[in-house]
Design a protein around this motif. Structure first.
Motif, PDB file in Angstrom:
ATOM      1  N   ILE A  67     -35.791   0.845 -12.724  1.00 14.67           N
ATOM      2  CA  ILE A  67     -36.745  -0.195 -13.616  1.00 14.67           C
ATOM      3  C   ILE A  67     -37.704   0.480 -14.385  1.00 14.67           C
TER       4      ILE A  67
ATOM      5  N   PHE B  18     -35.936   1.237 -17.556  1.00 14.15           N
ATOM      6  CA  PHE B  18     -35.635   0.116 -18.422  1.00 14.15           C
ATOM      7  C   PHE B  18     -36.889  -0.581 -18.993  1.00 14.15           C
ATOM      8  N   VAL B  19     -37.745  -0.768 -18.356  1.00 11.66           N
ATOM      9  CA  VAL B  19     -39.110  -1.316 -18.898  1.00 11.66           C
ATOM     10  C   VAL B  19     -39.510  -0.466 -20.244  1.00 11.66           C
TER      11      VAL B  19
ATOM     12  N   MET C 102     -44.160  -5.892 -14.042  1.00 14.51           N
ATOM     13  CA  MET C 102     -42.906  -5.272 -13.449  1.00 14.51           C
ATOM     14  C   MET C 102     -43.482  -4.043 -12.792  1.00 14.51           C
TER      15      MET C 102
ATOM     16  N   GLN D 288     -36.258  -7.412  -9.121  1.00 14.67           N
ATOM     17  CA  GLN D 288     -34.746  -7.775  -9.536  1.00 14.67           C
ATOM     18  C   GLN D 288     -34.984  -9.042 -10.610  1.00 14.67           C
TER      19      GLN D 288
ATOM     20  N   THR E  22     -36.195  -7.921 -13.670  1.00 18.62           N
ATOM     21  CA  THR E  22     -34.975  -7.101 -14.649  1.00 18.62           C
ATOM     22  C   THR E  22     -34.148  -7.883 -15.552  1.00 18.62           C
TER      23      THR E  22
ATOM     24  N   THR F 218     -36.382  -9.926 -18.401  1.00 20.43           N
ATOM     25  CA  THR F 218     -36.476  -9.018 -19.519  1.00 20.43           C
ATOM     26  C   THR F 218     -35.212  -8.750 -20.026  1.00 20.43           C
ATOM     27  N   GLU F 219     -34.197  -8.661 -19.417  1.00 19.39           N
ATOM     28  CA  GLU F 219     -33.143  -8.622 -20.279  1.00 19.39           C
ATOM     29  C   GLU F 219     -32.759  -9.817 -20.961  1.00 19.39           C
TER      30      GLU F 219
END
Length: 186
Positions: A8, A11-12, A88, A113, A116, A119-120
């Motif tokens: 995570i 990704f962030v 997050m 989750q 995630t 954010t996507e």
């Protein structure tokens, strides 16, 4: 399941990097132009959302001048993503707190989750606004909101969570992004 918290932060970081790298010089054919005041009044039906809008667009150069509403929608999406990244980070930190209960751990894992996925979805919005590709944006906004609300629904059941207030702020910022996006006819 333990690999999710490890992936995570990467990704962030990627999302925040995209947020910082993009510029505000956006103009889409057929998009309305208006001042920040007019956009916030038109998009927001309550004083709370109006205040969130004015805060989100406080850095717009010459806010009394008319700008393409796409710029405002993009600024709001960026603000929502930055806020989600901060929440997050707190969620991940809470997961590693040894003193939390099993219910708290499960709630925070679900929030990681959900965030995630949220954010996507909002990243999709941010990526498509500058290229004036509005197909599917309404669904992206709504999916992002649904995932944030999933986290909210989990943390509201906890006795006292430091995450609850942050999730509400994130939801308001995502709602604002959606409202400003609606000014584009999505």
């Amino acid at each position: 399941m333990d690999t999710i918290p490890l992936l995570i932060p990467l990704f962030v970081l990627a999302v925040v990097s995209l947020t910082v790298a993009a510029g505000d010089d956006v103009g889409c054919p057929g998009a309305p132009s208006m001042s920040v005041e007019a956009a916030c009044r038109k998009a927001c039906g309550t004083q709370l959302m109006y205040d969130v809008c004015r805060d989100a667009l406080r850095d717009v150069p010459d806010p009394s001048a008319s700008h393409d509403v796409t710029e405002y929608a993009l600024a709001a999406a960026r603000g929502a993503l930055a806020s989600e990244a901060a929440t997050m980070d707190v969620s991940i930190q809470l997961l590693y707190n040894a003193s939390i209960s099993g219910d708290e751990k499960a709630a925070y894992m679900e929030c990681v989750q959900s965030y995630t996925a949220a954010t996507e979805a909002i990243s999709n919005v941010q990526g498509n606004l500058p290229i004036c590709s509005f197909d599917g944006l309404a669904a992206d906004y709504k999916n992002g909101l649904l995932h944030l609300e999933n986290c909210r629904d989990r943390v509201i059941k906890l006795a006292a969570s430091p995450l609850y207030a942050m999730v509400l702020v994130d939801r308001n910022k995502a709602v604002l992004a959606f409202f400003l996006g609606q000014l584009l006819g999505i």
